[in-house]
Design an enzyme around this catalytic site. Structure first.
Site, short mmCIF file in Angstrom:
data_model
loop_
_atom_site.label_atom_id
_atom_site.label_comp_id
_atom_site.label_asym_id
_atom_site.label_seq_id
_atom_site.Cartn_x
_atom_site.Cartn_y
_atom_site.Cartn_z
N ARG A 1 -2.59 -2.53 -0.93
CA ARG A 1 -2.56 -3.45 0.20
C ARG A 1 -3.18 -4.78 -0.24
O ARG A 1 -4.20 -4.80 -0.92
CB ARG A 1 -3.36 -2.89 1.38
CG ARG A 1 -2.67 -1.77 2.13
CD ARG A 1 -1.42 -2.24 2.88
NE ARG A 1 -0.78 -1.16 3.63
CZ ARG A 1 0.22 -0.40 3.18
NH1 ARG A 1 0.71 -0.60 1.97
NH2 ARG A 1 0.75 0.54 3.94
N HIS B 1 6.71 -6.43 -1.86
CA HIS B 1 6.35 -5.11 -1.32
C HIS B 1 7.50 -4.10 -1.46
O HIS B 1 7.98 -3.55 -0.46
CB HIS B 1 5.92 -5.23 0.15
CG HIS B 1 5.10 -4.05 0.62
ND1 HIS B 1 4.08 -4.17 1.53
CD2 HIS B 1 5.13 -2.74 0.29
CE1 HIS B 1 3.54 -2.97 1.75
NE2 HIS B 1 4.17 -2.10 0.99
C1 OXD Z 1 3.49 2.65 2.27
C2 OXD Z 1 4.05 1.35 1.86
O1 OXD Z 1 2.31 2.70 2.65
O2 OXD Z 1 5.27 1.28 1.63
O3 OXD Z 1 4.21 3.64 2.25
O4 OXD Z 1 3.33 0.38 1.75
#
Ligand code: OXD
Length: 307
Positions: A222, A270
């Site tokens: 994250r 992402h």
């Molecule tokens: C997850 C993501 O947490 O794709 O699965 O970030």
């Protein structure tokens, strides 16, 4: 009845549910159904107040590994089980992504890209896999698989976890001392940590500064774990060689953010490990069966840890 909410690929998700369990009624926004009949929600990026609309909810399935968008919400009753995905096809994608980052530095492809722009023809001394010391922060379902696969390829792999664990081929470190030791010995630091109050901002000047000179950060967890200004400074000062970032404080990353154009940042939107409908649905349905037979579902999120 299960209510499904996904950002994209709705047809593939519905098809996967239908193929694997045709008698389960799956509804989505816009369908004609009675909200009181919804017992389960399977969702990714659930909109605000989504859960409050279903008075008879028995459980929620997060269609991803990280559940930060599901915890600390006003509309999520504490007594309803929240269940996340464990692996479900994501670990292999993570391995592929991290391997790409590792090979980039191990075989100096980042240097060659710069050399090409400057018209320089010069071979670098590549390192072998066994000379690369990897530090994996977070040895959960994904982290463990990633660590073992990379160790199996010949990388020197250590990992950090809050609680002790034995993992063949991987040096597991715990506690504050273990965290410090991991930082000091990692040529490549890879974050697979969950997003909790403890992990927010954990990748900062103090921690990243303890990595060896020329180390590399790979963040596939994250964005909020990184203090962006600190990372940029360490890259500019030459302490860090490269940052490979798949996640950001705000996504999409705002235009004009220095990461977009920084010569020592490689970024992706992402995508390191996408949730694949078929294995994810298989896991959701397996957990529905476990719940029906009174067993604890796999991937149950603990209220105390938040993951
Ligand atoms: C997850 C993501 O947490 O794709 O699965 O970030």
């Amino acid at each position: 009845m299960l209510y499904l909410h996904v950002d994209s690929g709705l047809d593939s998700w519905r098809k996967a549910f239908h193929q694997q369990q045709p008698d389960l009624q799956v509804v989505v926004a816009g369908d004609d159904f009675d909200p009181a009949a919804v017992r389960w929600v399977a969702a990714w990026n659930p909109p605000e107040a989504l859960f409050a609309g279903f008075p008879n909810l028995e459980g929620i399935f997060a269609l991803g590994a990280g559940v930060d968008a599901f915890v600390r919400r006003d509309d999520l009753p504490a007594d309803i089980p929240l269940i996340r995905l464990l692996d479900a096809g994501m670990a292999q994608q993570m391995v592929e992504y991290i391997l790409w980052a590792l090979l980039t530095v191990q075989r100096d492809f980042d240097v060659y890209a710069r050399q090409q722009q400057q018209g320089i023809w010069q071979e670098q001394m590549a390192r072998s896999m066994g000379e690369m010391r990897l530090g994996i922060l977070g040895l959960g379902a994904l982290g463990q698989k990633v660590a073992q696969q990379l160790a199996g390829l010949g990388y020197k792999v250590a990992g950090w976890k809050r609680s002790p664990l034995i993992l063949e081929g991987v040096q597991v470190l715990t506690g504050d001392q273990g965290f410090d030791d991991l930082l000091k010995q990692s040529d490549v630091l890879i974050s697979l940590l969950p997003n909790t109050t403890q992990t927010r901002g954990v990748l900062n000047r103090s921690t990243l500064g303890r990595l060896p000179q020329g180390a590399v950060l790979v963040n596939v967890a994250r964005g909020v774990q990184v203090v962006d200004e600190d990372l940029l400074q360490l890259l500019d000062e030459g302490h860090l060689r490269l940052a490979v970032l798949d996640v950001f404080h705000q996504e999409p990353l705002v235009q004009g953010h220095p990461f977009w154009r920084h010569p020592r940042v490689v970024m992706t939107p992402h995508m390191a490990a996408a949730t694949l409908p078929e294995p994810a649905v298989e896991q959701v349905l397996g957990n529905l069966q476990r719940l029906a037979s009174g067993q604890e579902p796999l991937g149950l999120v603990r209220a105390d840890s938040g993951y």
